[in-house]
Enzyme design. Structure first.
Site, short mmCIF file in Angstrom:
data_model
loop_
_atom_site.label_atom_id
_atom_site.label_comp_id
_atom_site.label_asym_id
_atom_site.label_seq_id
_atom_site.Cartn_x
_atom_site.Cartn_y
_atom_site.Cartn_z
N ASP A 1 -1.99 -0.46 5.88
CA ASP A 1 -2.24 0.22 7.16
C ASP A 1 -3.72 0.36 7.48
O ASP A 1 -4.06 0.79 8.58
CB ASP A 1 -1.62 1.62 7.15
CG ASP A 1 -2.36 2.55 6.21
OD1 ASP A 1 -2.59 2.16 5.04
OD2 ASP A 1 -2.74 3.66 6.64
N SER B 1 -5.34 5.46 -4.28
CA SER B 1 -5.25 6.87 -4.64
C SER B 1 -5.02 7.07 -6.13
O SER B 1 -4.15 6.46 -6.73
CB SER B 1 -4.10 7.53 -3.87
OG SER B 1 -3.93 8.86 -4.33
N ARG B 2 -5.79 8.01 -6.70
CA ARG B 2 -5.56 8.38 -8.09
C ARG B 2 -4.39 9.36 -8.21
O ARG B 2 -4.02 9.76 -9.30
CB ARG B 2 -6.84 8.98 -8.70
CG ARG B 2 -7.75 7.90 -9.27
CD ARG B 2 -9.12 8.41 -9.57
NE ARG B 2 -9.96 8.28 -8.39
CZ ARG B 2 -11.05 9.01 -8.15
NH1 ARG B 2 -11.45 9.91 -9.00
NH2 ARG B 2 -11.74 8.80 -7.05
N ASN B 3 -3.81 9.74 -7.08
CA ASN B 3 -2.61 10.58 -7.09
C ASN B 3 -1.35 9.78 -6.80
O ASN B 3 -0.28 10.36 -6.58
CB ASN B 3 -2.76 11.68 -6.04
CG ASN B 3 -3.95 12.58 -6.32
OD1 ASN B 3 -4.04 13.19 -7.39
ND2 ASN B 3 -4.88 12.67 -5.39
N ASP C 1 0.87 -1.16 0.00
CA ASP C 1 0.00 0.00 0.00
C ASP C 1 0.93 1.23 0.00
O ASP C 1 2.12 1.11 0.31
CB ASP C 1 -0.86 -0.05 1.27
CG ASP C 1 -1.69 1.20 1.45
OD1 ASP C 1 -2.46 1.53 0.54
OD2 ASP C 1 -1.55 1.86 2.51
N ASP D 1 -0.18 5.16 0.76
CA ASP D 1 -0.48 6.13 1.82
C ASP D 1 -0.57 5.43 3.17
O ASP D 1 -1.40 4.54 3.36
CB ASP D 1 -1.83 6.80 1.56
CG ASP D 1 -1.85 7.62 0.27
OD1 ASP D 1 -0.81 8.20 -0.06
OD2 ASP D 1 -2.90 7.69 -0.37
N ARG E 1 -11.79 8.24 -2.61
CA ARG E 1 -12.15 9.64 -2.36
C ARG E 1 -13.67 9.79 -2.24
O ARG E 1 -14.17 10.44 -1.32
CB ARG E 1 -11.62 10.49 -3.52
CG ARG E 1 -11.52 11.96 -3.23
CD ARG E 1 -10.99 12.71 -4.45
NE ARG E 1 -9.77 12.14 -5.00
CZ ARG E 1 -9.27 12.44 -6.20
NH1 ARG E 1 -9.87 13.34 -6.96
NH2 ARG E 1 -8.16 11.88 -6.64
N GLY F 1 -7.80 4.48 3.77
CA GLY F 1 -7.71 3.44 2.75
C GLY F 1 -8.89 3.34 1.81
O GLY F 1 -8.85 2.57 0.87
P1 B16 Z 1 -7.10 10.03 -3.75
P2 B16 Z 1 -3.84 3.99 -0.19
C1 B16 Z 1 -5.83 5.79 -0.26
O1 B16 Z 1 -4.50 5.42 -0.57
C2 B16 Z 1 -5.85 6.62 1.00
O2 B16 Z 1 -5.49 5.82 2.12
C3 B16 Z 1 -7.24 7.17 1.24
O3 B16 Z 1 -7.24 8.00 2.38
C4 B16 Z 1 -7.68 7.97 0.02
O4 B16 Z 1 -9.00 8.45 0.18
C5 B16 Z 1 -7.61 7.09 -1.22
O5 B16 Z 1 -6.28 6.58 -1.36
C6 B16 Z 1 -7.96 7.85 -2.48
O6 B16 Z 1 -6.97 8.84 -2.69
O7 B16 Z 1 -8.13 10.97 -3.24
O8 B16 Z 1 -5.70 10.63 -3.78
O9 B16 Z 1 -7.48 9.41 -5.08
O10 B16 Z 1 -3.82 3.94 1.30
O11 B16 Z 1 -4.70 2.92 -0.82
O12 B16 Z 1 -2.45 4.08 -0.78
MG MG Z 2 -2.98 3.16 3.18
#
Ligand code: B16
Ligand code: MG
Length: 234
Positions: free
Chosen positions: A169, A115-117, A10, A12, A50, A47
């Site tokens: 996490d 995350s899409r970022n 993972d 984030d 969005r 996790g």
């Molecule tokens: P985004 P992971 C997740 O990343 C985050 O834990 C979660 O808090 C977030 O809402 C999700 O990505 C979407 O992220 O808004 O940047 O597209 O923990 O799966 O790496």
């Molecule tokens: Mg995470």
């Protein structure tokens, strides 16, 4: 044929503390709208996608689709401004050594992030070279806790799901790993109660020997034994 030994990280909250940035961005949005939101509420967002995060933040409050989209956009703008400050120094303690050592020991590595970022974060941390695949939230339709992100990562690594180890996490991520019939290592307090094969407080505790010992477990390569009917057949 030798089994592919695969580890799926993972992003984030495991490789870097962008989970804190997500919290700060949601908190700012919630404060602007007068919505109750604190670190306790934030645990339910960890996790998850969005869109699902905003649904959970709003609770019973109904907003128009246009307003919902505008709120998502605003939260993401806040988040993007924060990740623009990331540097390789923001890699989690111990992560650089761990990735290097796993590469040297011929483990195949992927990132699977909701995350899409994620691609931007990976580039700012300068860790792309360690991974054979980086799967982000745009790659699948169903996000965690569905198994899709992890199954796609295993497919890209050419690894059987049952020989993959996921490091996560978030409870939703551990649930996704179990649904994918993968081994799971839970990192940190939020996943402390989740049904993982190993619980650690940070990835600084992980090393090649620990990964090898999980892989040496006779159950590695077989479906995890949990008393649940949430798994599809393999
Ligand atoms: P985004 P992971 C997740 O990343 C985050 O834990 C979660 O808090 C977030 O809402 C999700 O990505 C979407 O992220 O808004 O940047 O597209 O923990 O799966 O790496
Ligand atoms: Mg995470």
């Amino acid at each position: 044929m030798a089994r592919t030994r695969a580890i799926i990280f993972d992003l984030d909250g495991v490789l870097t503390d962008t989970a804190e940035f997500h919290y700060q961005a949601w908190k700012r949005l919630a404060d602007e709208r007068g919505l109750p939101f604190d670190r306790h509420h934030n645990q339910a967002l960890r996790g998850v996608s969005r869109e699902e995060s905003l649904r959970r933040l709003l609770g019973p409050l109904k907003v128009s689709p246009a307003k919902f989209a505008a709120m998502l956009h605003r939260k993401n703008d806040y988040y993007l401004a924060m990740i623009a400050t990331l540097t390789p120094a923001d890699l989690a303690p111990g992560a650089a050594d761990l990735l290097r050592d796993l590469n040297r020991a011929n483990w195949k590595l992927a990132i699977a992030s909701a995350s899409r970022n994620a691609q931007q974060v990976v580039d700012r941390l300068a860790i792309r070279r360690h991974f054979a695949a980086i799967i982000d939230g745009a790659a699948v339709t169903r996000s965690k806790p569905a198994p899709d992100l992890f199954l796609e990562a295993a497919r890209r690594l050419d690894a059987h799901p049952q020989t993959a180890i996921v490091i996560e996490d978030a409870p939703s991520g551990i649930e996704a790993a179990r649904a994918a019939q993968m081994r799971a290592i839970a990192v940190g307090p939020d996943a402390a109660e989740s049904p993982a094969d190993l619980h650690i407080t940070s990835i600084a505790e992980l090393n090649v020997e620990l990964a090898e010992s999980l892989a040496a477990d006779p159950a590695y390569g077989a479906a995890p034994t949990v008393s649940s009917n949430c798994f599809g057949p393999f």
